[in-house]
Motif scaffolding. Sequence first.
Motif, PDB file in Angstrom:
ATOM      1  N   ASN A 130       0.835  -1.210   0.000  1.00 15.86           N
ATOM      2  CA  ASN A 130       0.000   0.000   0.000  1.00 15.86           C
ATOM      3  C   ASN A 130       0.856   1.242   0.000  1.00 15.86           C
ATOM      4  N   THR A 131       1.808   1.225   0.941  1.00 15.77           N
ATOM      5  CA  THR A 131       2.637   2.414   1.142  1.00 15.77           C
ATOM      6  C   THR A 131       3.486   2.678  -0.074  1.00 15.77           C
ATOM      7  N   GLN A 132       3.942   1.603  -0.724  1.00 20.57           N
ATOM      8  CA  GLN A 132       4.774   1.799  -1.905  1.00 20.57           C
ATOM      9  C   GLN A 132       4.000   2.485  -3.021  1.00 20.57           C
ATOM     10  N   VAL A 133       2.723   2.103  -3.169  1.00 20.51           N
ATOM     11  CA  VAL A 133       1.890   2.739  -4.194  1.00 20.51           C
ATOM     12  C   VAL A 133       1.714   4.216  -3.875  1.00 20.51           C
ATOM     13  N   LEU A 134       1.355   4.490  -2.598  1.00 21.22           N
ATOM     14  CA  LEU A 134       1.168   5.885  -2.165  1.00 21.22           C
ATOM     15  C   LEU A 134       2.443   6.686  -2.333  1.00 21.22           C
ATOM     16  N   ASN A 135       3.553   6.031  -2.052  1.00 20.81           N
ATOM     17  CA  ASN A 135       4.844   6.692  -2.104  1.00 20.81           C
ATOM     18  C   ASN A 135       5.186   7.131  -3.522  1.00 20.81           C
ATOM     19  N   ARG A 136       4.739   6.317  -4.488  1.00 20.20           N
ATOM     20  CA  ARG A 136       5.000   6.701  -5.882  1.00 20.20           C
ATOM     21  C   ARG A 136       4.124   7.866  -6.301  1.00 20.20           C
ATOM     22  N   GLN A 137       2.875   7.863  -5.778  1.00 18.09           N
ATOM     23  CA  GLN A 137       1.970   8.972  -6.124  1.00 18.09           C
ATOM     24  C   GLN A 137       2.431  10.264  -5.476  1.00 18.09           C
ATOM     25  N   ASN A 138       2.948  10.139  -4.285  1.00 13.14           N
ATOM     26  CA  ASN A 138       3.204  11.322  -3.465  1.00 13.14           C
ATOM     27  C   ASN A 138       4.600  11.209  -2.836  1.00 13.14           C
ATOM     28  N   PRO A 139       5.652  11.377  -3.630  1.00 10.25           N
ATOM     29  CA  PRO A 139       6.990  11.117  -3.116  1.00 10.25           C
ATOM     30  C   PRO A 139       7.339  12.079  -1.985  1.00 10.25           C
ATOM     31  N   ASN A 140       8.208  11.668  -1.108  1.00 11.39           N
ATOM     32  CA  ASN A 140       8.726  12.421   0.045  1.00 11.39           C
ATOM     33  C   ASN A 140       7.838  12.391   1.284  1.00 11.39           C
ATOM     34  N   SER A 141       6.527  12.150   1.108  1.00 17.23           N
ATOM     35  CA  SER A 141       5.650  12.235   2.272  1.00 17.23           C
ATOM     36  C   SER A 141       5.713  11.006   3.161  1.00 17.23           C
ATOM     37  N   PHE A 142       6.258   9.909   2.646  1.00 18.18           N
ATOM     38  CA  PHE A 142       6.271   8.686   3.451  1.00 18.18           C
ATOM     39  C   PHE A 142       7.689   8.253   3.787  1.00 18.18           C
ATOM     40  N   HIS A 143       8.587   9.202   3.772  1.00 20.81           N
ATOM     41  CA  HIS A 143       9.940   8.980   4.260  1.00 20.81           C
ATOM     42  C   HIS A 143       9.853   8.516   5.717  1.00 20.81           C
ATOM     43  N   PRO A 144      10.775   7.681   6.172  1.00 22.78           N
ATOM     44  CA  PRO A 144      10.683   7.195   7.558  1.00 22.78           C
ATOM     45  C   PRO A 144      10.568   8.287   8.627  1.00 22.78           C
ATOM     46  N   VAL A 145      11.136   9.473   8.398  1.00 20.60           N
ATOM     47  CA  VAL A 145      11.041  10.506   9.436  1.00 20.60           C
ATOM     48  C   VAL A 145       9.613  11.049   9.588  1.00 20.60           C
ATOM     49  N   PRO A 146       8.944  11.519   8.502  1.00 17.41           N
ATOM     50  CA  PRO A 146       7.535  11.908   8.684  1.00 17.41           C
ATOM     51  C   PRO A 146       6.662  10.747   9.127  1.00 17.41           C
ATOM     52  N   MET A 147       7.038   9.534   8.723  1.00 15.53           N
ATOM     53  CA  MET A 147       6.262   8.353   9.128  1.00 15.53           C
ATOM     54  C   MET A 147       6.280   8.203  10.652  1.00 15.53           C
ATOM     55  N   THR A 148       7.463   8.388  11.253  1.00  9.93           N
ATOM     56  CA  THR A 148       7.576   8.329  12.715  1.00  9.93           C
ATOM     57  C   THR A 148       6.735   9.432  13.348  1.00  9.93           C
ATOM     58  N   ALA A 149       6.773  10.623  12.733  1.00 12.97           N
ATOM     59  CA  ALA A 149       6.013  11.748  13.272  1.00 12.97           C
ATOM     60  C   ALA A 149       4.520  11.458  13.209  1.00 12.97           C
ATOM     61  N   ILE A 150       4.058  10.914  12.065  1.00 15.07           N
ATOM     62  CA  ILE A 150       2.628  10.595  11.909  1.00 15.07           C
ATOM     63  C   ILE A 150       2.193   9.615  12.997  1.00 15.07           C
ATOM     64  N   LYS A 151       3.046   8.623  13.211  1.00 12.74           N
ATOM     65  CA  LYS A 151       2.754   7.602  14.226  1.00 12.74           C
ATOM     66  C   LYS A 151       2.679   8.232  15.614  1.00 12.74           C
ATOM     67  N   SER A 152       3.639   9.113  15.915  1.00 11.30           N
ATOM     68  CA  SER A 152       3.660   9.748  17.243  1.00 11.30           C
ATOM     69  C   SER A 152       2.460  10.661  17.430  1.00 11.30           C
ATOM     70  N   ILE A 153       2.063  11.365  16.353  1.00  8.57           N
ATOM     71  CA  ILE A 153       0.898  12.248  16.453  1.00  8.57           C
ATOM     72  C   ILE A 153      -0.351  11.422  16.727  1.00  8.57           C
ATOM     73  N   ALA A 154      -0.482  10.286  16.010  1.00  9.56           N
ATOM     74  CA  ALA A 154      -1.659   9.435  16.180  1.00  9.56           C
ATOM     75  C   ALA A 154      -1.740   8.903  17.601  1.00  9.56           C
ATOM     76  N   LYS A 155      -0.566   8.630  18.200  1.00  7.70           N
ATOM     77  CA  LYS A 155      -0.549   8.101  19.570  1.00  7.70           C
ATOM     78  C   LYS A 155      -0.690   9.200  20.614  1.00  7.70           C
TER      79      LYS A 155
END
Lengths: 266, 113
Positions: A130-155
Motif C-alpha cells: 500500500n505504502t509503496q503505491v502511495l509513495n510513488r503517487q506522493n513522493p517524500n511524504s512517506f519517508h521514515p522521518v515523517p512516518m515516525t512523526a505521523i505515528k507519534s501524532i496518532a498516539k
Amino acid sequence: MSDVVDVEDTEDLECALEDDRTARRRVAIHDIAPGADWNEVEEAILTRRSIRKFKGRQPPAHLIRRILEMGRFAPSQGNCQPWSFVVVRDREMIAEMEQYCVAVCQNMTAGIDYTNYESGSEQRAAILQNTQVLNRQNPNSFHPVPMTAIKSIAKGRFAVFHKAPTVILILVDKRGVGVPEVDVGVVGTNIVLAAQSLGLGTCWVGFSRLLSSNTALCEKLGVAAPFEIAEAICVGYSIGNPAQQPVSRQTHEIIWWEGGQKEVLY
Amino acid sequence: MTASNVEKAVVPPDHLAIWDDPREALYGRVTIDLETCDGCKLCTVVCPANILELYGPKDNLKVRIKEDFTGCMSCNNCYAICAGQAVIASEPYDFAGYYEQKRIGKFEFPRKF
C-alpha cells in the motif's frame, strides 16, 4: 561591451563628482577580514532552533505584526508576492485544527504504517505494498522521518502545533509567477529569523497542509482558492534557551569553479 | 550498533526502508557524556523524537536513550539546550532503503572563513 564600466572606473567617476548626494548614493565596500566574528544576522541564523515546547504566555500582537512585516519584504519571483497570512491566536481554534490533524494521522497509521507489524508478517507485506503505491503517487511524504512523526501524532505523543499560543498559516497564491512555493519559503525564513532576533521561538509545521482536506474548517479560517495552505509557523516563548550555542550540522558538497579549475569543497 | 560497522544493504530504488533492519534504516546517534550530565532533564523535554529519558537514583540522575529507541533525526536540539554540552548527536540518520545520501560530508560546527 562598451557600456560596461569597471567598478574602479565608477569609483573614480564618483570621486570626481563628489558632493553630498553622490556620497549618499555610494555603497561602501566593507573590508571584512577572514575569520571575523559573526554579525547580528549571522548570529540569529546560527542560534535559531526549531522550538517545540512553548510557555503558555501569549506573545504581544505588535511583535507578531512586526515579524509579518519582515516577511512582507522578502524577495519573490517577478515581485509577484504570492502569499497571504492567517494568524490564529484563539486556543479553541488551534485545538480544533489540532484535533483534525490528529484524526487524519490516526486514519493514516491504520492504513499505511508498516512499522506496527513484525517483519515477515502478512499484514506487514500488505501494508508495505500500500505504502509503496502511495509513495510513488506522493513522493517524500512517506519517508521514515515523517512516518515516525505521523505515528507519534496518532498516539498523542507529539502535538502537531506544539501547543503554541500563536500559529501563523502561510498561504500560497497558486497563480504566482514561476514557483510560488519557493517564494513562500523565503517569506517564512524572514519571519523565523526576525522572530529569533526578537527572542521568540518558532517552528515550521508542514503537517498544517493536512487541514486543506477539511473544507468546512478552511472556510472558517478564511482559506479559499486560489490560496492554499503552504506551511504553518508556530510562534511563542520557548521553554529553556536552546539558542545559547550553535550546534554541529552536516556539511554538503560545494563544487567550486574558479580560474578554469573545478574543485570540490565541503 | 554504530553506522560504521553496519554493512549497507543494496536495495532497489522504489523499496521502502525496512524499519527494524539496521542495514536499511539507521537513525541518528547520540553520544552522552555521563560525567558532565547533571540530570537537569531539559534535553528530554526538547527532544522532538522523544527518545531521551532520565534514570538512576534521585541525587544522581543521568540521561539515557530509551530502549524502544526510534527516530533520532540528529537535530541536535539536545546539544543546543545542554549547558554542560554533555549530549550531542554525533552521526546523521541514513535510510539506505529509501534513498542513498549523496554529496554529504561530516558534521561540523559553524566555521569562520
